[in-house]
Design a protein around this motif. Sequence first.
Motif, PDB file in Angstrom:
ATOM      1  N   ALA A 150      -1.658   5.813   8.991  1.00 34.05           N
ATOM      2  CA  ALA A 150      -1.519   6.328   7.633  1.00 34.05           C
ATOM      3  C   ALA A 150      -0.048   6.464   7.257  1.00 34.05           C
ATOM      4  O   ALA A 150       0.360   6.153   6.128  1.00 34.05           O
ATOM      5  CB  ALA A 150      -2.217   7.674   7.508  1.00 34.05           C
ATOM      6  N   GLY A 154      -3.923   1.181   5.552  1.00 33.19           N
ATOM      7  CA  GLY A 154      -5.120   1.876   5.111  1.00 33.19           C
ATOM      8  C   GLY A 154      -6.356   1.487   5.878  1.00 33.19           C
ATOM      9  O   GLY A 154      -7.218   2.338   6.169  1.00 33.19           O
ATOM     10  N   ALA A 202      -6.271   3.114   9.300  1.00 34.79           N
ATOM     11  CA  ALA A 202      -6.439   4.555   9.133  1.00 34.79           C
ATOM     12  C   ALA A 202      -7.900   4.912   8.872  1.00 34.79           C
ATOM     13  O   ALA A 202      -8.423   5.887   9.431  1.00 34.79           O
ATOM     14  CB  ALA A 202      -5.555   5.053   7.991  1.00 34.79           C
ATOM     15  N   GLN A 219      -5.796  10.925   3.315  1.00 28.01           N
ATOM     16  CA  GLN A 219      -4.705   9.953   3.309  1.00 28.01           C
ATOM     17  C   GLN A 219      -5.226   8.523   3.278  1.00 28.01           C
ATOM     18  O   GLN A 219      -4.669   7.647   2.596  1.00 28.01           O
ATOM     19  CB  GLN A 219      -3.812  10.167   4.538  1.00 28.01           C
ATOM     20  CG  GLN A 219      -3.034  11.464   4.533  1.00 28.01           C
ATOM     21  CD  GLN A 219      -1.984  11.477   3.444  1.00 28.01           C
ATOM     22  OE1 GLN A 219      -1.421  10.455   3.069  1.00 28.01           O
ATOM     23  NE2 GLN A 219      -1.721  12.660   2.898  1.00 28.01           N
ATOM     24  N   ALA A 220      -6.300   8.267   3.995  1.00 23.72           N
ATOM     25  CA  ALA A 220      -6.896   6.928   3.973  1.00 23.72           C
ATOM     26  C   ALA A 220      -7.425   6.600   2.576  1.00 23.72           C
ATOM     27  O   ALA A 220      -7.293   5.457   2.099  1.00 23.72           O
ATOM     28  CB  ALA A 220      -8.008   6.839   5.006  1.00 23.72           C
TER      29      ALA A 220
END
Length: 535
Positions: free
Chosen positions: A95, A100, A103, A128-129
Motif C-alpha cells: 500500500a 493496489g 495490497a 488504503q487498498a
Amino acid sequence: MIRILAFLAVVFALGLGLAWLADRPGEMLVTFNGYQYQVSLMVAAVAVVAVVAAVMIVWWLVKALWNSPYTISRYFRVRRRDRGYQALSTGMIAAGAGDGALARKKTKEAAKLIRSDQEPLIQLLDAQASLLEGDHEGAREKFETMLDDPEMRLLGLRGLYLEAERLGDRNAARHYAGRAAAVAPQLAWAAESTLEDLTGRGDWDGALKLVDAQKSTRQIERDAANRRRAVLLTAKAQALIDSDANAARAAALEANRLRPDFAPAAVVAAKLLFRQNDVRKGSKILEAAWKAEPHPEIAELYTHARPGDAVLDRLNRAKKLQELKKNHAESSLAVARAALDAQEFSTARREAEAAIRIDRREGAYLLLADIEEAETADQGKVRQLLSKAVRAPRDPAWVADGVVSERWAPVSPITGRLDAFEWRAPMERLGQLIDGHEDTPEAPVPAIAAPARPVQERAGTIEHTAETPGTATEEKTDDRAGEDHVTPITAAAFAQVPEDAEAVEPAQELTRLPDDPGVDPDDAADKSTRRFRLF
C-alpha cells in the motif's frame, strides 16, 4: 542469573545435608505389616529424595498428557497468526508503494488468518487498498466504521478529513478536525485546521484555548506559541475596542507584553490607553515598539497622542521619535510630515530628501511633491516628482498571499491562515528597472573627435555645397574635388541647439520615374547652396 544462583544454592544445601548425615552414622528401623526394615540413615535419606523426584516426574508427565490438546492447538494458532502478520506486513508495504492489487490480495489473506477485531491494522489496510483502487466511497464507509472503535477513532477521523479536503468540502474537513482536536490536541493536522476554523469565525477565546493546549503538549515551541497568542489577543482587542474597552485593553496589553516589537499590538494598546487619558504609558509602549522596528502607524499615533496639541508640539514629538531611531527612513518621513503640517518647509524638504537617500521609494517622492506644491506651487516640479514616484519602488504594506492591505488583519483573506500578513514592500514595478538610476549624477558626455580635414560647423545645420570649376576646391590635391562637404554633428553642436528650435523631418529621397532622365550635373553646379535644418 538469579534463577541459576538459586539452583546452585539448593544443590549446595543438599550436598551439605548429605555430608552432615554421612558424618553421623545411625540406623532407621521401620516396622510394617509384621516386618522390620532396618537401614542406615544415609540410605533412608537417598530413598526419600528418590521417591520425591519420581513423584514429581510422574506428575509432570500426567500434566503434559492432560494439556497436550491445548498445546497442539496453541502451536497451530501461533503459526497461523505469524502467517497473518506476515501477510499484513507485506500488504502495508504494498500500500505504501502504491501497489493496489497486491495490497488487496494481502488484505484478504490477512483477514482469513487474523480477525479484524483482534488486529485493527487490517481495517486500515482495507481502506488504503480501496483508495488505491479508486473506490473512495468504499474507503469513506470503512473510515466511518472506524469511528465506533475507540482505538481506531482518530484514524477514521484522519481519513475522513483527507477525503473532505480532496473533495474541497472545507466545512466537513474542519468538522472532522475539530472532533479530533477535542480528543487529541497534540495532533498537528487537527489543531491547525481547527485553529483556522475558529479564527475564521472570530472565536478568539476558543483559538486561545487551543493554542494553550498546543503549548502544554509541546506541539509548538514557546516562542511560536507566544507569537500566536499575541496575534490572537490583538485580534480580540480590535474586535472589542468599541464594545468592551476594558476587555480590549487587557487583551492588548497582554499581547504587547508577549511581543513588544509587534506593531499592531502596540498600536491597539496605545490607542486604548490614549482613550483613557493614559498618555504616558501609551507613549512608552509606542516608543519601545519604535525602537524595535519603526512603523508609520506608530509615528502617526504617537504624534497625534493629544488631539489638542499644536502643530509645533507634534513636530517636537516626531523629532523625539527620530532621536530614538536615527538614520532610518521612517524617522525622517515622520519628521517631514509633521514639519509640513507646521509649514516648516525647509525642515520638511531636508528630511524628505534624507529619506530618499536612505530608502528611495514612492511615499518619499509623494511627500516631497506635497512639500513643493505647498511651498512654491511649481506644477512642473510637482509633476516631475510625481513621475519619479510612479517609477520608484513601492512603500511597505501588509502583504499576505498576494493581497496588499493598508491595515493589518489576523488571518489571510485567501487561505484563512493565521498570522499571514507581513510588513514588506509588495511586488516591484517594472518601470523602475527602466529608470532606476535617474537620481544619480550624469556622467560627462565624451567629446567626439572631428576629422582632420577642415569643416564648417553650425549648430544643428548640415551644409550641402555644390562647387563649380574655378573655386577654392581647385587647390585641393586629392581626387575628391567637387564632392559635397557635410558638416559632422558633434556633442557640442547638439548642446548649442536652442530650446525653441523647430524639429524638421529628415529628407526623403524622391523616387525616380522610369522616363525621368535625372538632373544634369552641369545644371546642378549652377544652383546655389542648399541647406536644410535637422532640428
